[in-house]
Write an enzyme that holds these catalytic residues in place. Structure first.
Site, short mmCIF file in Angstrom:
data_model
loop_
_atom_site.label_atom_id
_atom_site.label_comp_id
_atom_site.label_asym_id
_atom_site.label_seq_id
_atom_site.Cartn_x
_atom_site.Cartn_y
_atom_site.Cartn_z
N GLY A 48 36.85 30.92 64.58
CA GLY A 48 37.03 29.50 64.93
C GLY A 48 37.35 29.30 66.39
CB SER A 74 33.25 26.34 68.37
OG SER A 74 33.92 25.85 67.22
CG ASP A 102 31.87 29.10 55.82
OD1 ASP A 102 33.09 29.36 55.91
OD2 ASP A 102 31.43 28.21 55.08
CG ASN A 144 42.23 30.13 66.04
OD1 ASN A 144 43.31 29.62 66.30
ND2 ASN A 144 41.07 29.48 66.24
CE1 TYR A 169 46.92 23.47 59.18
CE2 TYR A 169 49.30 23.20 59.37
CZ TYR A 169 48.09 23.60 59.91
OH TYR A 169 48.06 24.15 61.18
CB ILE A 184 48.60 22.75 70.85
CG1 ILE A 184 49.68 23.76 71.26
CG2 ILE A 184 47.51 22.66 71.90
CD1 ILE A 184 49.18 25.20 71.34
#
Ligand code: NAP
Length: 255
Positions: A14, A16, A65, A92, A157, A190
């Site tokens: 991850g 990008s 994926d 990540n 989450y 962040i």
């Protein structure tokens, strides 16, 4: 102290966008060979690839994926084909899909657990297979303070990130004998695509911080550089909060 990642092969799932993207730039500038992984953000990943090869020729771009076994296998095979080995795996990739529990669909629950937790199982399994015979490697799992404190509207989450912590400790015990370290890192708040829509969470994070200055991205990147380097060798199974948030019970009592 020699904090160097020069020549190390580092896979960042991850990468990008957001934190993963920033880690890729930081580690590449420090001389690491980076594997950029993306799923949907092809243009952003390509743009990052172009940026990185400007100062470091060793960069790979792999669409995968990380919730799918075949894709993770491809990510691993491409890495070995390109760089010969993997020195550091940074798990990540992550998503959130918030709702209060009565409104949360089963799909929302499963999707978040799948991307945030199941992906760690798949990636760690494939990549550690390459690390074990060499008796060398590092796995860095990105968790969250929310996995330690819980977060309203984010049962999925919070559970996934708490799971990452348990997973990290168990895997550290399994892989320690092969000289492979496994640690979890919890970034500070962040602002990225993950949370920029959520003003209340941002406000809550600010209220919990004991330092006024918010420099959490830079702090995180420096820490990731440090733990990826040879200067950091004999620590495993730990959880690092790169943060100044503290849950202050005295504030609740004074309300
Ligand atoms: P972000 O900006 O939304 O980026 C998420 C990244 O994950 C994107 O590059 C996305 O790639 C990738 N991704 C999502 N699903 C994927 C899949 N199935 N396969 C491969 N890649 C996938 O999020 P972020 O804020 O940078 O978060 C990065 C990590 O830090 C997450 O694990 C998050 O939980 C954690 N974290 C963030 C914060 C924070 O304050 N931002 C705090 C604590 C922890 P595509 O766009 O290409 O699909």
């Amino acid at each position: 102290m020699n904090i160097s990642v020069e020549g190390k092969s580092i896979v960042i799932t991850g990468s990008s966008r957001g934190i993963g993207r920033n880690m890729a730039v930081k580690l590449a500038k420090e001389g690491a060979k980076i594997v950029i992984n993306y799923l949907n953000s092809r243009d952003k990943a390509l743009e990052l690839y172009e940026e990185i090869i400007n100062y470091n020729k060793d960069c790979l771009l792999v669409k995968a994926d990380v919730t799918k076994q075949e894709d993770v296998k491809k990510l691993c095979v491409e890495t070995i084909k390109g760089f010969g080995q993997v020195d550091v795996l940074i798990n990540n990739a992550g998503i959130c899909s918030d709702n209060l529990i009565q409104l949360m669909t089963e799909r929302q629950w499963k999707e978040v657990i799948n991307v945030n937790l199941n992906s760690m199982f798949l990636c760690s399994r494939f990549f550690s297979k390459e690390m074990i015979p060499r008796r060398q490697g590092k796995i860095i799992n990105i968790s969250s303070l929310k996995g330690q404190l819980g977060s309203e509207g984010q049962t999925n989450y919070s559970a996934s990130k708490a799971g990452v912590i348990g997973f990290t400790k168990a895997l550290a015990k399994e892989l320690g004998r092969f000289n492979i370290s496994v640690n979890a890192v919890c970034p500070g708040f962040i602002v990225t695509d993950l949370n920029r829509h959520n003003e209340s969470k941002k406000h809550a994070a600010q209220k919990m911080s004991v330092l006024d200055i918010d420099n959490s991205m830079e702090e995180l990147l420096n820490f990731i550089l440090y733990i990826s380097s040879n200067a950091f060798r004999y620590v495993s199974g730990q959880v690092f909060n790169i943060d100044s948030r503290l849950f202050d019970i005295s504030r609740l009592i004074s309300l």
